[in-house]
Write an enzyme that holds these catalytic residues in place. Structure first.
Site: not given
Ligand code: TYM
Length: 328
Positions: A117, A197, A200
């Site tokens: 980030k 990976k 967006k």
């Molecule tokens: P976020 O919003 O970036 O993504 C949501 C979920 O999608 C998965 N993901 C992927 N999995 C496989 N390949 C990809 N290219 C890919 N892109 C996204 C992410 O691994 C995620 O599971 N920090 C977290 C949000 C969060 C969270 C939590 C998750 C906040 N509190 C507590 C679990 C538990 C995030 O930004 O996910």
């Protein structure tokens, strides 16, 4: 709901950061849907986390509702799981603050997502970015969840959550269980560039609920097997991202891969087929999404009910934590 779950409790969070893509669905949401049938499942749209990058209030409000409608249309059932918005249950912010006092700054500075980030938004390295994983740990352990369906990009955050739990339990006595990540068969979905990976913000996403033409364009833009110069050259399905994605849309990928290996089919054929299958697969969800967005009050009611249902659990954990930490 009791403070300690009889069956393992599931928790996961997703940012309201715009249109969901194949990485979100194949890497995480499919597991949210699967696990809600077996366990006590809690799913959260993490708007506090989103504030570290989204600074427009109207955009955040809209995206939060859109993400709720998305998750419902992809199969979350409010009768089987609890879906809520993070800021509607603000106890997690108090817990996050308390957890910062057991978390060395060095643990946060070494987090890969923080380093990323810092590079991606160099003019906006806000403090929320640094403490982001502490809030994530608070999200999970406020509900004493032990299983966390996520993609592999969240592995470091989950490891940090466990370290924070251990640090807290060491100092104040056994309070929280250590959460474990639960992965799908596609823990890392690569983007249309076939290298990084899918994300967006990297502009390499295939949006699952977009109209068929948008999906077609995104899929047709995918990088395929770079070692295959001519149509008559044999393909390498093991390393071709298009072929890899075929595994999740239909049960005939072995046959398709054989066609690629023997050059009976070409990359363009594979992409056309994949685009058609993705569109078909998500057609019903897209319909449901449009219906839900036409009845936003219904979506808001589901979210409000979810937050309300979690209140006793959040209150009980916070009372226990305050007691253990000596807050009167
Ligand atoms: P976020 O919003 O970036 O993504 C949501 C979920 O999608 C998965 N993901 C992927 N999995 C496989 N390949 C990809 N290219 C890919 N892109 C996204 C992410 O691994 C995620 O599971 N920090 C977290 C949000 C969060 C969270 C939590 C998750 C906040 N509190 C507590 C679990 C538990 C995030 O930004 O996910």
């Amino acid at each position: 709901m009791t403070t300690t779950a009889v069956t393992p409790r599931i928790f996961s969070g997703i940012q309201p950061s715009g249109a969901p893509h194949l990485g979100n669905d194949l890497g995480a949401i499919r597991n949210y849907v699967r696990l809600q049938a077996e366990y006590e499942a809690i799913y959260c749209i993490v708007d506090y986390h989103a504030l570290t990058s989204t600074h427009d209030a109207a955009t955040l409000r809209t995206r939060t509702r859109e993400m709720a409608a998305t998750l419902l249309s992809l199969g979350l059932d409010p009768e089987r799981c609890t879906l809520f918005v993070q800021s509607h249950r603000p106890e997690c912010t108090e817990l996050a603050w308390l957890l910062t006092t057991v978390t060395p700054v060095s643990w946060l500075e070494r987090t890969p997502t923080y380093k990323e980030k810092k590079q991606n938004q160099p003019d906006d390295i806000n403090h929320g970015l640094l403490t982001y994983p502490v809030l994530q740990a608070a999200d999970i352990i406020l509900y004493k969840a032990t299983m966390v369906p996520v993609g592999r990009d969240q592995a470091a955050h989950l490891e940090l959550s466990r370290e924070i739990v251990r640090a807290f339990n060491n100092r104040y006595g056994d309070t929280f269980p250590e959460p474990q990540a639960v992965y799908t068969e596609a823990p890392v979905v690569l983007g249309t560039d076939g290298v990084r990976k899918m994300s967006k913000s990297l502009g390499n996403a295939i949006e699952v609920l977009a109209d068929p033409e948008t999906v077609r364009k995104q899929v047709m833009g995918m990088v395929t097997d770079t070692t295959r110069a001519l149509r008559k050259d044999p393909g390498h399905p093991d390393t071709c991202n298009v072929c890899q994605l075929q595994r999740f849309f239909g049960d005939d990928h072995e046959g398709l891969w054989e066609g690629e290996r023997t050059a009976q089919t070409g990359c363009v054929d594979m992409k056309k087929l994949l685009a058609a299958r993705i569109t078909d697969h998500y057609a019903a969800a897209r319909e449901r999404y449009l219906e839900l967005m036409a009845t936003p009050d219904r979506v808001d009611e589901i979210l409000a009910a979810g937050a309300e249902r979690l209140k006793p659990l959040a209150t009980a954990t916070m009372a226990e934590v305050r007691e253990r930490m000596g807050l009167r």
